[in-house]
Scaffold this motif. Structure first.
Motif, mmCIF file in Angstrom:
data_model
loop_
_atom_site.group_PDB
_atom_site.id
_atom_site.type_symbol
_atom_site.label_atom_id
_atom_site.label_comp_id
_atom_site.label_asym_id
_atom_site.label_seq_id
_atom_site.Cartn_x
_atom_site.Cartn_y
_atom_site.Cartn_z
ATOM 1 N N ASN A 177 0.861 -1.185 0.000
ATOM 2 C CA ASN A 177 0.000 0.000 0.000
ATOM 3 C C ASN A 177 0.888 1.222 0.000
ATOM 4 O O ASN A 177 1.885 1.288 0.733
ATOM 5 C CB ASN A 177 -0.921 0.010 1.224
ATOM 6 C CG ASN A 177 -2.005 1.066 1.103
ATOM 7 O OD1 ASN A 177 -1.752 2.255 1.266
ATOM 8 N ND2 ASN A 177 -3.224 0.638 0.804
ATOM 9 N N ASP A 212 -3.585 0.856 -3.405
ATOM 10 C CA ASP A 212 -2.997 -0.474 -3.501
ATOM 11 C C ASP A 212 -2.034 -0.482 -4.681
ATOM 12 O O ASP A 212 -2.313 0.099 -5.732
ATOM 13 C CB ASP A 212 -4.085 -1.528 -3.733
ATOM 14 C CG ASP A 212 -5.053 -1.614 -2.572
ATOM 15 O OD1 ASP A 212 -4.613 -1.423 -1.428
ATOM 16 O OD2 ASP A 212 -6.251 -1.861 -2.807
ATOM 17 N N LYS A 265 -5.223 -8.807 -0.257
ATOM 18 C CA LYS A 265 -5.414 -7.464 0.296
ATOM 19 C C LYS A 265 -6.020 -7.537 1.695
ATOM 20 O O LYS A 265 -5.559 -6.857 2.618
ATOM 21 C CB LYS A 265 -6.317 -6.648 -0.628
ATOM 22 C CG LYS A 265 -6.649 -5.257 -0.099
ATOM 23 C CD LYS A 265 -7.542 -4.496 -1.062
ATOM 24 C CE LYS A 265 -7.914 -3.141 -0.481
ATOM 25 N NZ LYS A 265 -8.753 -2.339 -1.414
#
Length: 507
Positions: A177, A212, A265
Motif C-alpha cells: 500500500n 494499492d 489485500k
C-alpha cells in the motif's frame, strides 16, 4: 466519424450541461458528445463504459467533486484528457486540478463558443500527437488497474502479454500500500529492477485509486522468486524504511486474479504491525486475526472505585499480556489500550487533583498509542506507561495490609480455576515470594496452597449439587487436571468421595 474525438460533460447544474451541449456544433467541429453526468461518481461509471477522449468537468460538485474525479482519472484512466470549468474564486481548485493533469480550464462567466472550441482544439492536437505513442505495456497496466479496482475488463490481452507461449505457468501478486512510502517513484523503480533481474519472469505493475500497488508476476511453475525479491526490496528499505510487502500464493489461471487479489489485500491489512524487521512476508505467514478477549470492565472499575489502583494495573497487564500474543487486529488493540488507560488515568486525576503528572502521562500515551506502528513498540509503550504510573502512584497511595489482603483474596477467587501459584501471585502484586508467603500465612492463618485448595473444594461442592457436570468436568472447572487427585483431596477433606457427596446432597 471514426476520427471524431469523444467528449463527456460533468456538472451538477443541468443548465450548464444543457448550455455546453448546444454551444457548438460538435460533430461538424470534429468532436462527438457521448453524454453528461451530474457528479464525479456518475462520470466514473460513464468513463468506464464509454471511454471518452476528453472530459469537461466542473470542480465543485456533490458526492464526488472535480478534484476527486481528476485524481481517479489520472490514476486509472491516464489516456483520458480533461479540462475543468471554474469560477473566478476557484483558483485553489484549478491549481490542484492542474497538478492532477488538467490540460486547460474554462471560466464559466466568460465562456463562449469560440473559447470552448479553441480549448478543445488544443486538446485534440495533443491527443493526435500522443496517439500511438502509448506502449502496449502501459495500456495493459491501465487495464490491470481498472480490473483490480472492480471494473469489468478483459484479461485475455494481459494473459497473452504475460504468458505469450501459453505454457503452464504460476501467477503471483506482490502487494503493498502506497501509504507505507514517502516516494512512489522509489517503489516502482525497485519493482522495475526486480523485473529486469529475473529473465524467466514477465510482470505488470499496478496501482489503484485506493493506493494499492504492486506487481502481477508470471513465470514457470514452482519457480522460487522469494530470495531475489527479498534482496531487491532490501535495497528499497534504505530510502523507504517503512516499506512492507506481501507475496501471494501462486495461482494457475488468470481468471483467479481478482479473487487472489482481494484475499491477499484482506489478509495483508495491518500485518506490518507484527513485522518491524521484515519487509517481505509470504501469504502463508500472515497472521489470521482472532477475536479480542473481552476486558473485564466490571472488575477493573471496581478496583478503581475502591482505590485499589495497583490491582487495576495488574488487571491491565494480565489482559494485554494475553492480547499481545493473540494476533488481535492492530486497530482494535490500540483502541482498547487507549480506552483502558484513559479510564485509569482519568480516575487517578480525579483522586489526586494536585498531581499534574497523571494528566501528562495520559495525553502522552494517547498521542503515542494512536501513531505506534509496530507491536514491539506498542508493548514497550505499555510497559513504559505502567512504570511511570507506578512511580507516581507509590508515594501517593501506599496500600495498607488490609487493602492488600482484600485485593489478593479477590484475585485468587477470580482465578482459582487456573494453574495459580504463589510465584505468579508475587509477580502480579510486585512482592517477593518470601514476603508474600509470610504475609498470607500470618493473615490467613494457613498457607497459600491450603487457602486455594479450600476455595476450589467449596466450589466443587457447589457444582456437585447444583450442576450436571460429571466429575472430570468439575475437576477441570476448579483447576485440577487430574481427576484422581481431585477425588483424593476431596475425600481427605470431607471424609467421602465426590460421588457420595453428590448422592447425599441432591434432592
Amino acid at each position: 466519424m471514426a476520427n471524431l474525438h469523444t467528449v463527456l460533460i460533468v456538472d451538477d447544474e443541468a443548465t450548464i450541461r444543457d448550455g455546453l451541449k448546444h454551444m457548438i456544433r460538435w460533430e461538424q467541429e470534429g468532436f462527438r458528445l457521448l453524454g453528461d453526468a451530474a457528479n464525479g461518481e456518475e462520470a466514473l461509471h460513464q468513463i468506464q463504459t464509454l471511454q471518452p477522449d476528453i472530459v469537461i468537468t466542473d470542480l465543485k460538485m456533490p458526492q464526488m467533486d472535480g478534484i476527486q474525479l481528476t485524481t481517479v482519472i489520472q490514476q486509472q484512466y491516464p489516456e483520458v484528457h480533461f479540462l475543468v470549468l471554474s469560477s473566478y474564486d476557484d483558483f485553489q481548485y484549478v491549481s490542484q486540478a492542474f497538478k492532477n493533469g488538467a490540460l486547460d480550464y474554462l471560466l464559466k462567466p466568460t465562456l463562449t463558443p469560440a473559447s470552448l472550441l479553441q480549448t478543445l482544439g488544443k486538446i485534440a492536437k495533443k491527443i493526435s500527437h500522443s496517439q500511438g505513442s502509448i506502449s502496449e505495456e502501459t495500456q495493459l497496466q491501465e487495464a490491470l488497474n481498472r480490473y483490480l479496482a472492480g471494473y469489468e475488463e478483459s484479461l485475455q490481452p494481459i494473459d497473452a502479454y504475460l504468458n505469450p507461449t501459453l505454457t503452464p505457468a504460476d501467477y503471483q501478486l506482490l502487494y503493498t500500500n502506497l501509504r507505507h512510502f514517502q516516494s512512489n517513484q522509489q517503489l516502482f523503480h525497485a519493482l522495475n529492477e526486480f523485473a529486469q533481474s529475473e529473465p524467466k519472469l514477465r510482470t505488470l505493475p499496478f496501482r489503484t485509486s485506493n493506493n494499492d500497488a504492486g506487481l502481477l508476476i508470471c513465470g514457470p511453475q514452482h519457480l522460487d522468486i522469494g530470495t531475489s525479491l527479498k534482496q531487491c526490496l532490501l535495497q528499497l528499505t534504505y530510502t523507504e524504511p517503512d516499506a512492507f510487502f506481501t507475496l501471494g500464493n501462486a495461482f494457475h489461471k488468470i481468471d483467479q486474479l481478482r479473487t487472489s487479489y482481494l484475499q491477499l489485500k484482506e489478509k495483508s491489512r495491518g500485518q506490518y504491525f507484527f513485522y518491524k524487521r521484515q519487509r517481505l512476508v509470504f501469504e502463508h505467514e500472515l497472521f489470521p486475526y482472532l477475536t479480542s478477549e473481552r476486558f473485564d470492565t466490571k472488575k477493573f472499575l471496581r478496583a478503581l472505585l475502591d482505590n485499589n489502583f495497583l490491582l487495576g494495573i495488574a488487571r491491565i497487564e494480565e489482559f494485554f499480556n494475553e492480547m499481545i500474543i493473540s494476533n488481535v487486529e492492530p486497530g482494535v488493540l490500540k483502541q482498547q489500550a487507549g480506552s483502558i488507560f484513559y479510564t485509569l488515568l482519568s480516575r487517578l486525576e480525579e483522586e489526586f487533583p494536585n498531581e499534574a503528572a497523571f494528566s501528562q502521562i495520559k495525553h502522552q500515551f494517547l498521542r503515542e498509542v494512536a501513531t505506534v506502528r509496530y507491536l514491539e513498540d506498542f508493548s514497550d509503550l505499555l510497559l513504559k506507561t505502567i512504570e511511570a504510573i507506578r512511580e507516581q502512584l507509590t508515594p501517593l497511595s501506599p496500600l495498607d495490609e488490609d487493602d492488600l489482603l482484600v485485593s489478593i483474596q479477590r484475585f485468587i477467587h477470580d482465578n482459582y480455576m487456573k494453574s495459580l501459584s504463589l510465584s505468579e501471585l508475587a509477580d502480579t502484586f510486585h512482592f517477593s515470594y518470601t514476603y508474600l508467603s509470610a504475609f498470607l500465612s500470618s493473615k490467613l492463618t494457613m498457607s497459600f496452597s491450603d487457602y486455594l485448595k479450600n476455595i476450589r473444594l467449596e466450589k466443587a461442592k457447589e457444582l456437585l449439587v447444583k450442576s450436571d457436570l460429571n466429575l472430570s468436568e468439575i475437576s477441570q472447572a476448579i483447576g485440577y487436571s487430574d481427576i484422581s487427585y481431585f477425588s483424593r483431596i476431596f475425600k481427605k477433606e470431607f471424609q467421602m468421595t465426590p460421588s457420595k457427596y453428590r448422592r447425599m446432597n441432591q434432592l
